[in-house]
Design an enzyme around this catalytic site. Structure first.
Site, PDB file in Angstrom:
ATOM      1  N   LEU A  85       0.633  -1.107   0.161  1.00 22.28           N
ATOM      2  CA  LEU A  85       0.341  -0.082   0.292  1.00 22.28           C
ATOM      3  C   LEU A  85       0.467   1.610   0.092  1.00 22.28           C
ATOM      4  CD1 LEU A  85      -3.136  -1.002   2.381  1.00 22.28           C
ATOM      5  CD2 LEU A  85      -2.456  -1.529  -0.097  1.00 22.28           C
ATOM      6  N   THR A 129       1.879   2.473  -2.717  1.00 22.36           N
ATOM      7  CA  THR A 129       1.018   3.665  -4.128  1.00 22.36           C
ATOM      8  C   THR A 129      -0.006   3.052  -3.932  1.00 22.36           C
ATOM      9  OG1 THR A 129       2.224   2.043  -5.529  1.00 22.36           O
ATOM     10  CG2 THR A 129       3.559   4.377  -5.193  1.00 22.36           C
ATOM     11  N   ALA A 188       5.735  -2.809  -8.433  1.00 20.57           N
ATOM     12  CA  ALA A 188       6.868  -2.280  -8.264  1.00 20.57           C
ATOM     13  C   ALA A 188       6.921  -0.710  -7.951  1.00 20.57           C
ATOM     14  CB  ALA A 188       7.305  -1.857 -10.401  1.00 20.57           C
ATOM     15  N   TYR A 191      14.673   3.635 -13.684  1.00 17.79           N
ATOM     16  CA  TYR A 191      13.326   2.862 -13.291  1.00 17.79           C
ATOM     17  C   TYR A 191      13.005   1.798 -14.586  1.00 17.79           C
ATOM     18  CZ  TYR A 191       8.428   1.271 -14.386  1.00 17.79           C
ATOM     19  OH  TYR A 191       6.984   1.139 -14.924  1.00 17.79           O
ATOM     20  N   VAL A 225      -0.738  12.379 -18.653  1.00 20.90           N
ATOM     21  CA  VAL A 225      -1.650  13.983 -19.752  1.00 20.90           C
ATOM     22  C   VAL A 225      -3.189  13.228 -19.126  1.00 20.90           C
ATOM     23  CG1 VAL A 225      -1.434  12.304 -21.695  1.00 20.90           C
ATOM     24  CG2 VAL A 225      -1.519  14.787 -21.530  1.00 20.90           C
ATOM     25  N   ILE A 262      -3.143  21.967 -21.326  1.00 19.52           N
ATOM     26  CA  ILE A 262      -2.088  22.755 -21.161  1.00 19.52           C
ATOM     27  C   ILE A 262      -1.631  21.462 -21.538  1.00 19.52           C
ATOM     28  CG2 ILE A 262      -0.356  23.094 -19.803  1.00 19.52           C
ATOM     29  CD1 ILE A 262      -1.685  24.457 -17.767  1.00 19.52           C
ATOM     30  N   ARG A 286       1.977   9.016 -28.861  1.00 20.64           N
ATOM     31  CA  ARG A 286       2.174   8.355 -27.655  1.00 20.64           C
ATOM     32  C   ARG A 286       1.360   7.168 -28.107  1.00 20.64           C
ATOM     33  NH1 ARG A 286       5.445  10.634 -27.153  1.00 20.64           N
ATOM     34  NH2 ARG A 286       6.870  11.504 -24.857  1.00 20.64           N
ATOM     35  N   GLY A 318      13.316  17.127 -22.987  1.00 20.43           N
ATOM     36  CA  GLY A 318      14.103  15.792 -23.122  1.00 20.43           C
ATOM     37  C   GLY A 318      13.264  14.975 -23.171  1.00 20.43           C
TER      38      GLY A 318
END
Length: 755
Positions: free
Chosen positions: A46, A48, A98, A164, A207, A222, A231, A291
């Site tokens: 828990l 996350t 993870a 990661y 997003v 935005i 993506r 980046g």
């Protein structure tokens, strides 16, 4: 291809372990497995995840409140003593646990490696020599880095750009080598950009949840860059389907890409989000982020061939279901929605609840850190007694532990640091541990840049003590919430503003304003001070949450410097200077682009508007369904006579012409003083650069809503300077807008060709 019914039948009565099963993807998988008849055990620490994602699920050793095929065990894969037993008692293991996030892994590489690498090794080791039929390891497309070719297949070169991504790549290698050396039946799935409910603002699909939140708040969307970066967004239930197929099909020791195989641009996502929610808003473009990967799309042909995987949701249908599930959850759990980030009513910024209570009492104790002689001199400028505050001055006790002991002994309501330094940093850490609000003075841009990105709990508040610091902080989302413009303690009134902020516990801050008031100003240095005082007085007396945007229109005088000084008065005020070309319409558009509220007001920087009427105008738009409310100077005789004769003549001519040509009957089209719902620009955005912006807003509001109202206002005499209005310059623009409105009346389309 195996049907859904056949797939589900393969899990009836089987034992499944889902590590990280209370998280975003894991909770969806756990529910799907249970619905298929599997006996599911969820292992989650828990950190996350949340038990809210597994409503009505019993914890281990506790009776189930309802019949459930899911059992919850609290623990982490890196340290749980039950892990080996849980793995060996399962038919299928879905390893989802993870620490997720590129940025987080760079900040916390040790915990990233412990969870993602060591945890994976422990799962694989527990499965060695067991009867586990399949281990499905959750990997990520982050391992690829920047794409060399599109679409990205499983053999694409891998260039992890974060710890990661590196940990996920390492986990894959362990899983594939365990399949080869230990005969552990492991397969790996590389997810592309997964989205869905429960919402998760992650590095990848964030997003979408951000767009949904902003649409729910009637805020502009935005977009960084041109919005054409792409993506592969895959709905979470398609990922769940892939996980279940990978457990029963495919070949151990193989890796599969999981996406849709279709690229969607961020512009596509914005349009689909508005379609899914039924809401419209404006789109604000900002500079590209350094980046950021430009394009990414999965080649899923291998998963289609080996697993029978076929995504069922395109972007629109996935977003529609995502939004529907969010709305259903809010209806079932209204008490949670009140605290949700996406709640429209979340007006009060986050702050320690215990401090908010103590700040309402007398004799609040404030611990003040003295690091050097200048701090002691600055302290003389604070009138603690005037704010019912009791200062406790301390020199640095030396280390973090000593600070914690000091806080426990003194029990202050807040701590104040007047300068930066090692001791201030240690005190801030101690305050976070002891849950004491911390306030610090920031005097340079370098100190501003050094502020941690993540908010502490309780939030750490920073007083912006220099002009360049305030101007730089305007683009920070925390401005007005935990970044407060006060001036330096040596500046007149700054110390009082700091004490007032500490005493009020930040509750005066308009974190999500209801109304944005745009004040265009050209050569108005002599009027802005009065305009701001009037506006602050209005909103201090009223309960409308408002921000004030001062827009200097490239003035050749010191208008912008005067505007910047106004920000010391209140975090409600934000000051900007726009580049050329000049023009009232350009300045208003610049302000609208930076407004955070769903409703916008306009008042001129010359002080000629009766701003006391703004709250009433706002309520007619917000509560009565008006698209626009204009402050009319011509309906009442005493107001009419206060307007210069030439203005009256011009307005009368335009009013009669507009009535005849467009069919809109109003008494005052030309007054810029108005309040409108920014959704009137959903179809056609603002375009006028000059004075004609006022009738343009009027006509577009009329065509969009058929609800345009007027409110009687007085025309006030400006205290400084002369009006910049020119009939010769305004005439052609007014004529152009009349023509476009006439075309719209005939065709239903706004005429966009310019000349």
């Amino acid at each position: 291809m195996m049907s859904s019914h056949d797939l589900n039948s393969r899990f009836t009565g089987v034992r499944c372990l889902v590590t990280g099963g209370a998280g975003f993807i894991g909770s969806n998988l756990s529910r799907a497995l249970a619905a298929a008849g599997a006996k599911v055990t969820v292992l989650d620490d828990l950190s996350t995840g949340s038990l809210d994602n597994l409503a009505d699920v019993p914890q281990a050793g506790m009776p189930a409140p309802h019949q459930s095929n899911i059992r919850f065990v609290r623990g982490g894969v890196a340290d749980s003593p039950q892990l080996r037993e849980l793995v060996r008692d399962s038919d299928y293991v879905f390893h989802m646990a993870a620490q997720v996030g590129n940025v987080k892994s760079i900040e916390f590489p040790v915990s990233d490696a412990q969870s993602n690498i060591l945890g994976t090794v422990r799962v694989l080791d527990a499965a060695r020599g067991s009867s586990v039929k399949r281990i499905v390891y959750s990997s990520s497309s982050a391992i690829f880095g920047e794409a060399e070719r599109l679409p990205i297949d499983e053999s694409h070169p891998q260039r992890p750009a974060s710890f990661y991504a590196l940990s996920k790549q390492t986990g894959e290698k362990y899983a594939l080598l365990a399949a080869s050396l230990w005969n552990v039946p492991a397969v790996c799935l590389r997810y592309f950009n997964v989205y869905g409910f429960p919402s998760e603002e992650s590095d990848y699909s964030g997003v979408i949840s951000i767009f949904f939140r902003r649409l729910g708040e009637n805020q502009p969307l935005i977009i960084y860059g041109d919005g054409e970066q792409s993506r592969d967004f895959v709905y979470v239930l398609d990922v769940v389907n892939a996980l279940m197929r990978a457990a029963t099909a495919g070949t151990p020791g193989e890796v599969y890409n999981i996406g849709t195989g279709k690229a969607s641009t961020i512009n596509d996502v914005a349009a689909a989000a508005m379609y899914a929610t039924g809401k419209t808003t404006t789109i604000e473009k900002r500079d590209s982020r350094a980046g950021e990967v430009r394009d990414s799309v999965a080649d899923i042909s291998k998963a289609q061939r080996d697993l029978g995987y076929q995504p069922q949701y395109d972007l629109r249908s996935g977003l529609r279901e995502y939004w529907t599930r969010m709305e259903e959850s809010r209806r079932r759990h209204p008490e949670s929605a009140k605290h949700d980030e996406g709640s429209q009513n979340a007006q009060t910024p986050a702050i320690s609840r215990s401090f908010a209570v103590s700040a309402a009492q007398d004799d609040v104790k404030i611990l003040v850190l003295i690091q050097h002689g200048d701090d002691r001199e600055l302290l003389t400028r604070f009138r603690f007694e005037a704010f019912n505050s009791q200062p406790v001055m301390v020199d640095s006790p030396g280390d973090y532990g000593a600070f914690r002991e000091l806080l426990r002994e003194q029990k202050p309501a807040a701590c104040l640091s007047l300068s930066s330094g090692t001791a201030a940093g240690l005190l801030a850490l101690a305050c976070e541990s002891e849950r004491v609000p911390m306030f610090s003075v920031i005097a340079s841009a370098a100190e501003l840049d050094a502020i941690p990105i993540a908010d502490a709990d309780p939030p750490r508040t920073f007083f912006l003590g220099a002009r360049d610091v305030v101007v730089r902080a305007l683009s920070d989302a925390r401005y007005g919430r935990t970044l407060l413009p006060t001036g330096h303690p040596r500046d007149e009134g700054a110390a009082d503003r700091m004490l007032q902020a500490i005493r009020s516990a930040g509750q005066h801050v308009d974190d999500r304003p209801q109304l944005s008031v745009v004040v265009p100003a050209y050569k108005e240095s002599g009027n802005l001070d009065l305009v701001c005082d009037r506006l602050l007085g209005v909103f201090d007396r009223d309960d409308v949450s408002a921000e004030i945007l001062l827009i200097d229109d490239s003035s050749p005088d010191d208008t912008y410097e005067v505007a910047v000084r106004q920000m010391w008065k209140s975090p409600r005020i934000r000051a900007f200077t726009k580049p050329t070309p000049r023009g009232m319409g350009n300045a208003i558009q610049y302000g609208i682009d930076r407004a955070r509220a769903p409703i916008v007001g306009i008042t001129m920087g010359d002080g000629s508007d009766q701003v006391e009427r703004l709250p009433e105008m706002y309520r007619k738009v917000a509560n009565e369904g008006y698209g626009l409310v204009i402050g009319s100077r011509y309906r009442a005789k005493e107001n009419y006579e206060a307007v210069p004769r030439l203005y009256r003549f011009w307005s009368r001519c335009f009013r009669l012409t507009a009535w005849a040509v467009v069919g809109v009957r109003l008494s005052d089209y030309t007054n810029a003083f108005r309040v409108f719902d920014r959704r009137i620009f959903a179809r056609y955005g603002p375009e006028s650069g000059g004075f004609e912006i006022s009738p343009e807003i009027t006509f577009k509001a009329w065509f969009a809503t058929k609800r345009v109202g007027e409110l009687d206002v007085r025309h006030l005499k400006r205290t400084s300077g002369q009006s910049k209005f020119s009939f010769l310059r305004a005439g052609p623009g007014y004529g152009k807008i009349l023509f476009k409105a006439f075309v719209n009346r005939l065709t239903g389309r706004w005429f966009t060709l310019d000349w």
